[in-house]
Design a protein around this motif. Sequence first.
Motif, PDB file in Angstrom:
ATOM      1  N   THR A  23     -23.050  43.087   6.520  1.00 36.57           N
ATOM      2  CA  THR A  23     -23.869  41.891   6.724  1.00 36.57           C
ATOM      3  C   THR A  23     -25.303  42.181   7.119  1.00 36.57           C
ATOM      4  OG1 THR A  23     -21.873  40.721   7.441  1.00 36.57           O
ATOM      5  CG2 THR A  23     -23.981  39.704   8.010  1.00 36.57           C
ATOM      6  N   SER A  70     -11.865  40.366  10.164  1.00 37.51           N
ATOM      7  CA  SER A  70     -11.959  41.827  10.133  1.00 37.51           C
ATOM      8  C   SER A  70     -10.605  42.455  10.402  1.00 37.51           C
ATOM      9  CB  SER A  70     -12.932  42.336  11.203  1.00 37.51           C
ATOM     10  OG  SER A  70     -14.270  42.035  10.902  1.00 37.51           O
ATOM     11  N   MET A 123     -27.745  39.352   5.706  1.00 44.14           N
ATOM     12  CA  MET A 123     -27.039  38.134   5.315  1.00 44.14           C
ATOM     13  C   MET A 123     -26.996  37.105   6.450  1.00 44.14           C
ATOM     14  SD  MET A 123     -25.884  38.348   2.158  1.00 44.14           S
ATOM     15  CE  MET A 123     -27.562  38.912   1.879  1.00 44.14           C
ATOM     16  N   HIS A 137     -25.870  32.970   6.526  1.00 44.39           N
ATOM     17  CA  HIS A 137     -24.751  32.419   7.290  1.00 44.39           C
ATOM     18  C   HIS A 137     -25.244  31.327   8.242  1.00 44.39           C
ATOM     19  CE1 HIS A 137     -21.529  35.065   5.995  1.00 44.39           C
ATOM     20  NE2 HIS A 137     -22.322  36.110   6.142  1.00 44.39           N
ATOM     21  N   THR A 164     -21.787  37.586  14.592  1.00 43.68           N
ATOM     22  CA  THR A 164     -21.368  36.183  14.707  1.00 43.68           C
ATOM     23  C   THR A 164     -21.748  35.618  16.075  1.00 43.68           C
ATOM     24  OG1 THR A 164     -19.129  36.929  15.323  1.00 43.68           O
ATOM     25  CG2 THR A 164     -19.487  36.286  13.033  1.00 43.68           C
ATOM     26  N   GLY A 223     -17.036  42.319   5.832  1.00 36.53           N
ATOM     27  CA  GLY A 223     -18.221  42.319   4.991  1.00 36.53           C
ATOM     28  C   GLY A 223     -19.422  42.975   5.643  1.00 36.53           C
ATOM     29  N   ILE A 253     -15.023  34.395   9.336  1.00 40.04           N
ATOM     30  CA  ILE A 253     -15.410  35.799   9.223  1.00 40.04           C
ATOM     31  C   ILE A 253     -14.271  36.615   9.822  1.00 40.04           C
ATOM     32  CG2 ILE A 253     -17.185  37.505   9.732  1.00 40.04           C
ATOM     33  CD1 ILE A 253     -18.158  35.002   8.148  1.00 40.04           C
ATOM     34  N   ALA A 292     -16.875  28.290   8.029  1.00 42.02           N
ATOM     35  CA  ALA A 292     -16.948  29.727   7.783  1.00 42.02           C
ATOM     36  C   ALA A 292     -15.888  30.455   8.588  1.00 42.02           C
ATOM     37  CB  ALA A 292     -18.333  30.263   8.145  1.00 42.02           C
ATOM     38  N   SER A 301     -19.175  42.868  13.106  1.00 45.28           N
ATOM     39  CA  SER A 301     -18.976  41.474  12.721  1.00 45.28           C
ATOM     40  C   SER A 301     -18.881  40.569  13.941  1.00 45.28           C
ATOM     41  CB  SER A 301     -17.710  41.346  11.874  1.00 45.28           C
ATOM     42  OG  SER A 301     -17.823  42.110  10.686  1.00 45.28           O
ATOM     43  N   VAL A 305     -15.386  35.509   4.604  1.00 46.01           N
ATOM     44  CA  VAL A 305     -15.843  36.884   4.374  1.00 46.01           C
ATOM     45  C   VAL A 305     -14.961  37.838   5.167  1.00 46.01           C
ATOM     46  CG1 VAL A 305     -17.745  38.526   4.596  1.00 46.01           C
ATOM     47  CG2 VAL A 305     -18.231  36.134   4.027  1.00 46.01           C
TER      48      VAL A 305
END
Length: 300
Positions: free
Chosen positions: A7, A220, A202, A206, A236, A5, A218, A216, A232, A2
């Motif tokens: 989230t 940016s 979301m 995840h 996380t 995104g 993620i 995964a 983000s 992602v």
Amino acid sequence: MVGNGVTDEIFDGNALLPFVHGMGLISDSIYEDVETSCKGNFYKYYSEDTEDNNDDSCSKSFQKVDRAIEGLNVYDILEPCYHEGDSNSAWMKAAIANGTLPKSFEELGFTNNNDERHLKVRKRMFGRAWPFRAPLKQGLVPLWPQLLAQTRHVACVSDVVASSWLNNNAVRKAIHAEEESVTGAWELCTGKIEYSHDAGSMIPYHKNLTALGYRALIFSGDHDMCVPFTGSEAWTRSLAYNIIDEWRPWNSNGQIAGYLQGYDNNLIFLTVKGAGHTVPEYKPREALDFYTRWLEGRPI
């Protein structure tokens, strides 16, 4: 995987203030004033359905932030801000009409041997992206026309070249689009599409997928103000997985291309230095590097 995104309403809503402060876009005093007035809940300032958005002190404090950043390109704070009707737009419209576009525009999308795209082209192209300050919560997701209400123009973005190209008959035929007489002309961020979100945050998704063992990544672009990396990074981290690869730089073409932090359960958070909202658009070589390594299971 992602990239930039949206989230979670709270994490993404609270991400703007630390981002603009960390980038030097607001002063320490403004940051401290908003921190105090909003009590750390900045996302409530944007909320439409809670009485907290009537908090006068928070709202007034955040207006200082709005004034400081209103002239910036939200999708990449380093990119120019184009204004509707300015000389750039007028020049491009005239050039398109006269068939006198410079070589860089004629080679739209061309990539040379060094995998570097023409920056002048990228500054003038724009696709659909998440609207600034559109929260992720259940219900209708407001697109740019709804957010702007009185104007069709997306702030700081020029769509002159994109509109001309996508409304060209040869292009429409090549991408198998219906004729203009059937679907109408292509429009930037049209208001004709309605999109409702019904899944809420979301983060639980995840959490579930990573707990099941799915890898995964993620990532940016660290100069995107629309969906800042600060949100983000925060969500996380909120999964509370053990850190197994502590914050460090990652390289591309012999240079630091960004930073990453690796967690248990095959979760990686990664930034791309100098990239905006759509990372491959701004940093194609770096994007291909981390994407390839991740797909092949090699260290980034």
